[in-house]
Design an enzyme around this catalytic site. Structure first.
Site, mmCIF file in Angstrom:
data_model
loop_
_atom_site.group_PDB
_atom_site.id
_atom_site.type_symbol
_atom_site.label_atom_id
_atom_site.label_comp_id
_atom_site.label_asym_id
_atom_site.label_seq_id
_atom_site.Cartn_x
_atom_site.Cartn_y
_atom_site.Cartn_z
ATOM 1 N N SER A 82 0.839 -1.197 0.000
ATOM 2 C CA SER A 82 0.000 0.000 0.000
ATOM 3 C C SER A 82 0.872 1.244 0.000
ATOM 4 O O SER A 82 1.953 1.263 0.609
ATOM 5 C CB SER A 82 -0.906 0.017 1.235
ATOM 6 O OG SER A 82 -1.590 1.252 1.342
ATOM 7 N N TYR B 138 -0.862 -0.505 9.961
ATOM 8 C CA TYR B 138 -1.081 -0.892 8.569
ATOM 9 C C TYR B 138 0.114 -0.496 7.699
ATOM 10 O O TYR B 138 0.597 -1.286 6.867
ATOM 11 C CB TYR B 138 -2.358 -0.214 8.089
ATOM 12 C CG TYR B 138 -2.766 -0.506 6.669
ATOM 13 C CD1 TYR B 138 -3.331 -1.731 6.317
ATOM 14 C CD2 TYR B 138 -2.621 0.459 5.677
ATOM 15 C CE1 TYR B 138 -3.727 -1.982 5.009
ATOM 16 C CE2 TYR B 138 -3.017 0.218 4.376
ATOM 17 C CZ TYR B 138 -3.565 -1.000 4.045
ATOM 18 O OH TYR B 138 -3.959 -1.249 2.751
ATOM 19 N N LYS C 284 2.554 -3.008 5.639
ATOM 20 C CA LYS C 284 2.596 -2.950 4.180
ATOM 21 C C LYS C 284 3.991 -2.658 3.649
ATOM 22 O O LYS C 284 4.382 -3.163 2.592
ATOM 23 C CB LYS C 284 1.601 -1.904 3.669
ATOM 24 C CG LYS C 284 0.146 -2.333 3.815
ATOM 25 C CD LYS C 284 -0.139 -3.662 3.123
ATOM 26 C CE LYS C 284 -1.607 -3.964 3.004
ATOM 27 N NZ LYS C 284 -1.863 -5.290 2.390
#
Length: 317
Positions: A165, A178, A182
């Site tokens: 991401s 997150y 990622k």
């Protein structure tokens, strides 16, 4: 009937691109994973549709989403089987791959797509919120990849497609867990590519821009945020699938260790960290000379504190 590709000729060619291969797609009960599973089947692959059927925050279990995707594939003439194991446990990662072996006799591609969100500003983030996201995204990508790696090595072929991401590659507010996971996945993919290239095994990343259940949780309180969400809605999960199918095919034999981004009709090759500028002092450095010489010399090349939206600031093409 499957409707992949922009025209009839393209649909016919796509249908045979990964004929006979076996693909495992995690988190395939909805969103990007579902569209990738459908596209893989449309291109001739037999698919393991993995999804525990949990909420966006990873709570609850439901076998329905995975089975619904399987039913769609079978109804369209493809072959698929559902699996509801969690990627966040090593034994479950083994069972996901074993589902492919037991059902179809081999495994050729792993798409690490499963994910959850526990967004929180860093100074408010709990240990549990950190751990839950890291376990699903980063540990999950490792567990399923590791389970498949031995089979890829033995057959001297195979590919990994990992979902990273721009939240990790560039940055974002309120997503330390997150983002860390990622960016870790990008490093994991590169390491796999390096370690397994001798066995003709490839590993690449895709950073997808697509409106899905996960991006549906993006805050939209200010006019700027609302405008950003409207841009996101233009980018459907189906836009990610052509690159994923290509990376799973033999046509991608020379593509490994790369990071791509897909944003509506745009495909980007993302840079990887390399030296930008250097300074040298023959007698070595002291803290004082670092302050007086090194930092002023390097400062013009500092990277700004940008978010993904600052870098990808134009409307999707």
């Amino acid at each position: 009937m499957f409707q992949q590709g922009s025209n009839k000729d393209e649909q016919m060619s796509n249908r045979n691109m990964i004929e006979g291969k076996v693909a495992v797609v995690t988190g395939a009960g909805g969103g990007i994973g579902r569209d990738i599973a459908l596209a893989m089947a449309a291109a001739g692959a037999r698919v393991v549709v993995n999804d525990i059927g949990a909420s966006l925050t990873g709570e609850g279990l439901d076998a329905g989403p995975a089975q619904q995707v399987v039913d769609e594939i079978v109804a369209a003439g493809g072959q698929a089987v559902a699996n509801t194991d969690s990627v966040s446990e090593a034994a479950c990662g083994q069972r996901i791959v074993e589902t492919a072996l037991d059902t179809f006799g081999r495994v050729d591609c792993v798409v690490n797509n499963a994910g959850i969100l526990r967004d929180r500003f860093f100074h408010k983030m709990s240990g549990d919120e950190w751990d839950a996201v890291i376990r699903v995204h980063l540990y999950g990508s490792f567990y399923v990849s590791r389970a498949a790696a031995s089979h890829f090595k033995e057959q001297e072929s195979g590919c990994f497609i990992h979902m990273t991401s721009t939240s990790g590659l560039i940055g974002n507010f309120g997503q330390a867990n997150y983002s860390a996971a990622k960016l870790g996945i990008a490093a994991l993919s590169k390491s796999i590519a390096l370690d397994m290239q001798r066995f003709n095994v490839r590993s690449n990343c895709i950073a997808p821009f697509a409106w899905s259940r996960m991006t549906g949780a993006v805050p939209a309180e200010t006019p700027e945020e609302q405008q950003r969400v409207e841009r996101f809605k233009q980018m459907t999960p189906a836009k990610i699938t052509p690159l994923a199918v290509f990376l799973a095919s033999d046509a991608a034999a020379e593509v490994s260790g790369q990071i791509f981004a897909v944003r509506n009709n745009e495909i980007f090759l993302i840079s990887q960290p390399r030296p930008v500028r250097s300074v040298h002092r023959g007698e070595g450095w002291t803290p004082e000379s670092v302050a007086a010489h090194a930092m002023p010399a390097l400062k013009s090349s500092f990277h700004p504190l940008e978010r993904s939206g600052d870098v990808f600031c134009w409307d999707p093409v």
